[in-house]
Design a protein around this motif. Structure first.
Motif, mmCIF file in Angstrom:
data_model
loop_
_atom_site.group_PDB
_atom_site.id
_atom_site.type_symbol
_atom_site.label_atom_id
_atom_site.label_comp_id
_atom_site.label_asym_id
_atom_site.label_seq_id
_atom_site.Cartn_x
_atom_site.Cartn_y
_atom_site.Cartn_z
ATOM 1 N N TYR A 149 0.814 -1.225 0.000
ATOM 2 C CA TYR A 149 0.000 0.000 0.000
ATOM 3 C C TYR A 149 0.846 1.273 0.000
ATOM 4 C CZ TYR A 149 -3.552 -3.419 0.968
ATOM 5 O OH TYR A 149 -4.375 -4.513 0.870
ATOM 6 N N SER A 154 2.552 1.634 -5.392
ATOM 7 C CA SER A 154 1.421 1.944 -6.284
ATOM 8 C C SER A 154 1.926 2.346 -7.672
ATOM 9 C CB SER A 154 0.511 3.019 -5.689
ATOM 10 O OG SER A 154 1.135 4.278 -5.782
ATOM 11 N N GLN A 163 -4.192 -2.247 -8.974
ATOM 12 C CA GLN A 163 -4.298 -1.316 -7.842
ATOM 13 C C GLN A 163 -4.289 -2.135 -6.561
ATOM 14 O OE1 GLN A 163 -8.053 0.398 -9.085
ATOM 15 N NE2 GLN A 163 -7.096 2.427 -9.081
ATOM 16 N N ASN A 165 -5.772 -1.971 -3.766
ATOM 17 C CA ASN A 165 -7.033 -2.336 -3.095
ATOM 18 C C ASN A 165 -7.804 -3.460 -3.790
ATOM 19 O OD1 ASN A 165 -7.979 -0.963 -5.273
ATOM 20 N ND2 ASN A 165 -8.934 0.717 -4.122
ATOM 21 N N THR A 166 -7.326 -3.891 -4.946
ATOM 22 C CA THR A 166 -8.014 -5.014 -5.614
ATOM 23 C C THR A 166 -7.285 -6.341 -5.358
ATOM 24 O OG1 THR A 166 -6.776 -4.717 -7.666
ATOM 25 C CG2 THR A 166 -8.867 -3.526 -7.487
ATOM 26 N N GLU A 168 -5.718 -9.401 -2.974
ATOM 27 C CA GLU A 168 -5.798 -10.094 -1.683
ATOM 28 C C GLU A 168 -4.378 -10.314 -1.208
ATOM 29 O OE1 GLU A 168 -7.890 -13.710 -0.883
ATOM 30 O OE2 GLU A 168 -9.448 -13.218 -2.349
#
Length: 271
Positions: A149, A154, A163, A165-166, A168
């Protein structure tokens, strides 16, 4: 020579496949285990013998993942840098079905010492007492996984159209655990009991095995399943060699062959 190298890699790969995941289904420290079934296959890959054991095992995991039809490897060993300073590394990003997963790979040897900490997880430490399971779990949770993160990461993810946040996040955490020889009543409630591979003894307890023979495998061979086709040392010769380990405060992993031919795996600890 080449033939022998391939045989060594195959033996190590088999040992790696037969090593169990340190925990199953549940998560520990909010870390979710990534599990795939171990399928024994012939392995035919080049591995740099100079790699340290952790990196060597990463090559095995990569090979294992590549054999799975449902998995594709997007990228591996991704160095995340800020102005040429490395912040850390992502072990690999894979696609499994529709899911994209950031996977951190760990393969460790831990010994159970009830005098350390209060919980089952606290009690497991490295053979030389300079690392512990708790330290590793905290590092994964607070440093290695959050790297995904970071701003610098990024940038990298953008370059491969992803990205953070997509994704796992999971760990592929295998381990060999060793219990004290002097305590036969330890039951694991949290960690996977199938990871128990052997026991450990100290210098005083070594005399209990004076009718046995010994072998000290190289670090890369710590992963393999013990077998009889090695040059076994008599107790007296082994004792002499152990003194040099003891003086260096180093705990070797050993194979022990009993008089009845049974072969066991143990650590002989300096502490």
């Amino acid at each position: 020579m080449m033939h022998q190298k391939n045989k060594d890699i195959q033996k190590r790969y088999e040992g790696f496949l037969q090593t169990n995941y340190l925990w199953k289904k549940k998560s520990i420290y909010e870390l979710k285990q990534f599990e795939i079934e171990a399928k024994s296959r012939k392995i035919d890959i080049e591995i740099n013998e100079k790699l340290r054991l952790g990196k060597y095992v990463e090559r095995f995991v990569s090979h294992q993942l590549s054999q799975e039809n449902s998995i594709s490897i997007i990228s591996e060993n991704i160095q995340i840098q800020r102005e040429k300073i490395t912040l850390g590394e992502l072990d690999c990003i894979i696609k499994k079905g529709k899911k994209i997963i950031h996977l951190e790979i760990v393969y460790k040897f831990y010994l159970y010492d009830a005098s350390i900490g209060k919980s089952e997880i606290d009690h497991f430490i490295g053979p030389n007492r300079n690392d512990s399971l708790v330290d590793k779990l905290i590092k994964l949770k607070e440093k290695q996984l959050p790297l995904l993160y970071s701003e610098e990461c990024s940038e990298y993810l953008k370059s491969i159209n992803l990205q953070a946040n997509t994704l796992e996040q999971k760990v592929y955490f295998k381990s060999q655990l060793f219990l004290p020889f002097s305590d036969k009543n330890i039951e694991l409630k949290i960690l996977n009991e199938d990871c128990i591979t052997g026991f450990y003894i100290n210098q005083k307890e070594l005399t209990l095995f004076k009718n046995c023979k010994f072998y000290i495998p190289s670090k890369k061979d710590w992963i393999i399943i013990p077998h009889k086709n090695v040059t076994w040392l008599k107790y007296e010769d082994f004792q002499q060699i152990f003194i040099t380990y003891f003086e260096k405060k180093s705990s070797p992993l050993c194979w022990l062959k009993k008089q009845n031919g049974e072969i066991l795996k143990l650590f002989l600890v300096w502490w």
